[in-house]
Design a protein around this motif. Structure first.
Motif, PDB file in Angstrom:
ATOM      1  N   THR A   5       0.836  -1.208   0.000  1.00  0.00           N
ATOM      2  CA  THR A   5       0.000   0.000   0.000  1.00  0.00           C
ATOM      3  C   THR A   5       0.865   1.251   0.000  1.00  0.00           C
ATOM      4  OG1 THR A   5      -1.686  -1.191   1.254  1.00  0.00           O
ATOM      5  CG2 THR A   5      -1.842   1.201   1.227  1.00  0.00           C
ATOM      6  N   ILE A   6       1.932   1.225   0.788  1.00  0.00           N
ATOM      7  CA  ILE A   6       2.845   2.370   0.851  1.00  0.00           C
ATOM      8  C   ILE A   6       3.535   2.581  -0.487  1.00  0.00           C
ATOM      9  CG2 ILE A   6       4.987   3.219   1.905  1.00  0.00           C
ATOM     10  CD1 ILE A   6       4.031   1.873   4.513  1.00  0.00           C
ATOM     11  N   GLU A   7       4.033   1.506  -1.088  1.00  0.00           N
ATOM     12  CA  GLU A   7       4.728   1.623  -2.373  1.00  0.00           C
ATOM     13  C   GLU A   7       3.799   2.127  -3.471  1.00  0.00           C
ATOM     14  OE1 GLU A   7       7.975   1.403  -3.024  1.00  0.00           O
ATOM     15  OE2 GLU A   7       8.271   1.066  -0.885  1.00  0.00           O
ATOM     16  N   GLU A   8       2.538   1.686  -3.459  1.00  0.00           N
ATOM     17  CA  GLU A   8       1.587   2.135  -4.474  1.00  0.00           C
ATOM     18  C   GLU A   8       1.262   3.620  -4.323  1.00  0.00           C
ATOM     19  OE1 GLU A   8      -1.772  -0.411  -3.958  1.00  0.00           O
ATOM     20  OE2 GLU A   8      -0.837  -2.085  -5.009  1.00  0.00           O
ATOM     21  N   GLY A   9       1.304   4.132  -3.111  1.00  0.00           N
ATOM     22  CA  GLY A   9       0.899   5.504  -2.865  1.00  0.00           C
ATOM     23  C   GLY A   9       2.015   6.522  -2.797  1.00  0.00           C
ATOM     24  N   LYS A  10       3.265   6.084  -2.899  1.00  0.00           N
ATOM     25  CA  LYS A  10       4.394   7.019  -2.735  1.00  0.00           C
ATOM     26  C   LYS A  10       4.404   8.141  -3.770  1.00  0.00           C
ATOM     27  CE  LYS A  10       8.076   4.675  -0.305  1.00  0.00           C
ATOM     28  NZ  LYS A  10       9.442   4.141  -0.402  1.00  0.00           N
ATOM     29  N   THR A  11       4.165   7.826  -5.013  1.00  0.00           N
ATOM     30  CA  THR A  11       4.246   8.839  -6.060  1.00  0.00           C
ATOM     31  C   THR A  11       3.231   9.956  -5.836  1.00  0.00           C
ATOM     32  OG1 THR A  11       4.984   7.174  -7.630  1.00  0.00           O
ATOM     33  CG2 THR A  11       4.172   9.240  -8.546  1.00  0.00           C
ATOM     34  N   LEU A  12       1.983   9.570  -5.600  1.00  0.00           N
ATOM     35  CA  LEU A  12       0.962  10.593  -5.360  1.00  0.00           C
ATOM     36  C   LEU A  12       1.196  11.329  -4.047  1.00  0.00           C
ATOM     37  CD1 LEU A  12      -2.352   8.948  -6.620  1.00  0.00           C
ATOM     38  CD2 LEU A  12      -1.037  10.798  -7.644  1.00  0.00           C
ATOM     39  N   ALA A  13       1.789  10.652  -3.073  1.00  0.00           N
ATOM     40  CA  ALA A  13       2.090  11.307  -1.805  1.00  0.00           C
ATOM     41  C   ALA A  13       3.109  12.417  -2.005  1.00  0.00           C
ATOM     42  CB  ALA A  13       2.607  10.285  -0.791  1.00  0.00           C
ATOM     43  N   VAL A  15       3.682  13.976  -4.917  1.00  0.00           N
ATOM     44  CA  VAL A  15       3.046  14.984  -5.772  1.00  0.00           C
ATOM     45  C   VAL A  15       2.174  15.929  -4.948  1.00  0.00           C
ATOM     46  CG1 VAL A  15       1.338  15.289  -7.627  1.00  0.00           C
ATOM     47  CG2 VAL A  15       3.152  13.610  -7.867  1.00  0.00           C
ATOM     48  N   SER A  16       1.583  15.430  -3.871  1.00  0.00           N
ATOM     49  CA  SER A  16       0.680  16.256  -3.071  1.00  0.00           C
ATOM     50  C   SER A  16       1.386  17.421  -2.389  1.00  0.00           C
ATOM     51  CB  SER A  16      -0.036  15.401  -2.024  1.00  0.00           C
ATOM     52  OG  SER A  16       0.860  14.934  -1.058  1.00  0.00           O
ATOM     53  N   TYR A  17       2.695  17.378  -2.282  1.00  0.00           N
ATOM     54  CA  TYR A  17       3.448  18.479  -1.677  1.00  0.00           C
ATOM     55  C   TYR A  17       3.905  19.511  -2.708  1.00  0.00           C
ATOM     56  CZ  TYR A  17       3.678  15.808   2.636  1.00  0.00           C
ATOM     57  OH  TYR A  17       3.353  15.134   3.774  1.00  0.00           O
ATOM     58  N   LEU A  18       3.681  19.254  -3.977  1.00  0.00           N
ATOM     59  CA  LEU A  18       4.171  20.141  -5.038  1.00  0.00           C
ATOM     60  C   LEU A  18       3.095  21.141  -5.442  1.00  0.00           C
ATOM     61  CD1 LEU A  18       5.933  17.449  -7.224  1.00  0.00           C
ATOM     62  CD2 LEU A  18       6.926  18.859  -5.415  1.00  0.00           C
ATOM     63  N   THR A  19       3.021  22.243  -4.789  1.00  0.00           N
ATOM     64  CA  THR A  19       2.085  23.345  -5.006  1.00  0.00           C
ATOM     65  C   THR A  19       0.634  22.911  -4.811  1.00  0.00           C
ATOM     66  OG1 THR A  19       1.753  23.118  -7.404  1.00  0.00           O
ATOM     67  CG2 THR A  19       3.669  24.392  -6.671  1.00  0.00           C
ATOM     68  N   ILE A  20      -0.248  23.851  -4.880  1.00  0.00           N
ATOM     69  CA  ILE A  20      -1.662  23.576  -4.693  1.00  0.00           C
ATOM     70  C   ILE A  20      -2.203  22.736  -5.853  1.00  0.00           C
ATOM     71  CG2 ILE A  20      -2.535  25.679  -5.780  1.00  0.00           C
ATOM     72  CD1 ILE A  20      -3.938  24.222  -2.567  1.00  0.00           C
ATOM     73  N   VAL A  21      -1.658  22.921  -7.039  1.00  0.00           N
ATOM     74  CA  VAL A  21      -2.086  22.139  -8.204  1.00  0.00           C
ATOM     75  C   VAL A  21      -1.733  20.669  -8.004  1.00  0.00           C
ATOM     76  CG1 VAL A  21      -1.794  21.828 -10.688  1.00  0.00           C
ATOM     77  CG2 VAL A  21      -1.897  24.124  -9.731  1.00  0.00           C
ATOM     78  N   GLY A  22      -0.536  20.404  -7.504  1.00  0.00           N
ATOM     79  CA  GLY A  22      -0.137  19.028  -7.219  1.00  0.00           C
ATOM     80  C   GLY A  22      -1.025  18.390  -6.169  1.00  0.00           C
ATOM     81  N   SER A  23      -1.406  19.162  -5.168  1.00  0.00           N
ATOM     82  CA  SER A  23      -2.298  18.644  -4.129  1.00  0.00           C
ATOM     83  C   SER A  23      -3.654  18.256  -4.705  1.00  0.00           C
ATOM     84  CB  SER A  23      -2.495  19.672  -3.013  1.00  0.00           C
ATOM     85  OG  SER A  23      -1.302  19.885  -2.328  1.00  0.00           O
ATOM     86  N   VAL A  24      -4.202  19.127  -5.541  1.00  0.00           N
ATOM     87  CA  VAL A  24      -5.513  18.845  -6.140  1.00  0.00           C
ATOM     88  C   VAL A  24      -5.436  17.628  -7.069  1.00  0.00           C
ATOM     89  CG1 VAL A  24      -7.276  19.774  -7.698  1.00  0.00           C
ATOM     90  CG2 VAL A  24      -6.327  21.216  -5.897  1.00  0.00           C
ATOM     91  N   ILE A  25      -4.387  17.544  -7.866  1.00  0.00           N
ATOM     92  CA  ILE A  25      -4.214  16.396  -8.763  1.00  0.00           C
ATOM     93  C   ILE A  25      -4.103  15.105  -7.954  1.00  0.00           C
ATOM     94  CG2 ILE A  25      -2.579  15.283 -10.355  1.00  0.00           C
ATOM     95  CD1 ILE A  25      -2.063  18.113 -11.498  1.00  0.00           C
ATOM     96  N   ALA A  26      -3.310  15.118  -6.888  1.00  0.00           N
ATOM     97  CA  ALA A  26      -3.135  13.921  -6.064  1.00  0.00           C
ATOM     98  C   ALA A  26      -4.449  13.520  -5.385  1.00  0.00           C
ATOM     99  CB  ALA A  26      -2.048  14.148  -5.021  1.00  0.00           C
ATOM    100  N   ILE A  27      -5.226  14.493  -4.948  1.00  0.00           N
ATOM    101  CA  ILE A  27      -6.512  14.185  -4.307  1.00  0.00           C
ATOM    102  C   ILE A  27      -7.465  13.559  -5.310  1.00  0.00           C
ATOM    103  CG2 ILE A  27      -8.573  15.243  -3.291  1.00  0.00           C
ATOM    104  CD1 ILE A  27      -6.630  17.280  -1.953  1.00  0.00           C
ATOM    105  N   ILE A  28      -7.548  14.122  -6.508  1.00  0.00           N
ATOM    106  CA  ILE A  28      -8.448  13.586  -7.536  1.00  0.00           C
ATOM    107  C   ILE A  28      -8.023  12.187  -7.951  1.00  0.00           C
ATOM    108  CG2 ILE A  28      -9.187  13.890  -9.931  1.00  0.00           C
ATOM    109  CD1 ILE A  28      -9.119  16.940  -9.379  1.00  0.00           C
TER     110      ILE A  28
END
Length: 110
Positions: A5-13, A15-28
């Motif tokens: 589960t951790i390995e599958e989610g690392k990339t989006l995790a 990305v979520s720190y890279l500006t507000i756009v990255g956060s929104v993309i990772a959430i979606i």
């Protein structure tokens, strides 16, 4: 939580720190698979990005290099800490404000 589960989610995790756009993309993108690790870091990243914008607005009102530099260094250090915990596969909240972000964005980021 298992290692897969951790390995599958690392990339989006990360990305979520890279500006507000990255956060929104990772959430979606996390809405499809609902990875708990990614959701944790989405809440942290979204909180940091919003905090950066709010505090940055007030800091910009001062015409002081020392205040601006202190703001950039402190926020940069918090973002770096968040990215490093995501890369290391850890779910440690950011000091002081991390638990607030977890509670505040629990409804928005599931």
């Amino acid at each position: 939580m298992n290692q897969q589960t951790i390995e599958e989610g690392k990339t989006l995790a990360v990305v979520s720190y890279l500006t507000i756009v990255g956060s929104v993309i990772a959430i979606i993108m996390n809405n499809e698979h609902k990875n708990e690790f990614t959701s944790f870091h989405n809440r942290q990243g979204l909180g940091l990005c919003l905090l950066w914008m709010v505090i940055g607005y007030f800091v910009s009102q001062f015409d002081s290099m020392q205040i601006s530099l202190a703001f950039w260094v402190s926020m940069g250090a918090l973002l770096f800490l968040g990215v490093m915990t995501a890369v290391n596969g850890s779910m440690k909240p950011i000091p002081f404000i991390g638990p607030i972000f977890q509670n505040l964005f629990k409804v928005l980021v599931k």
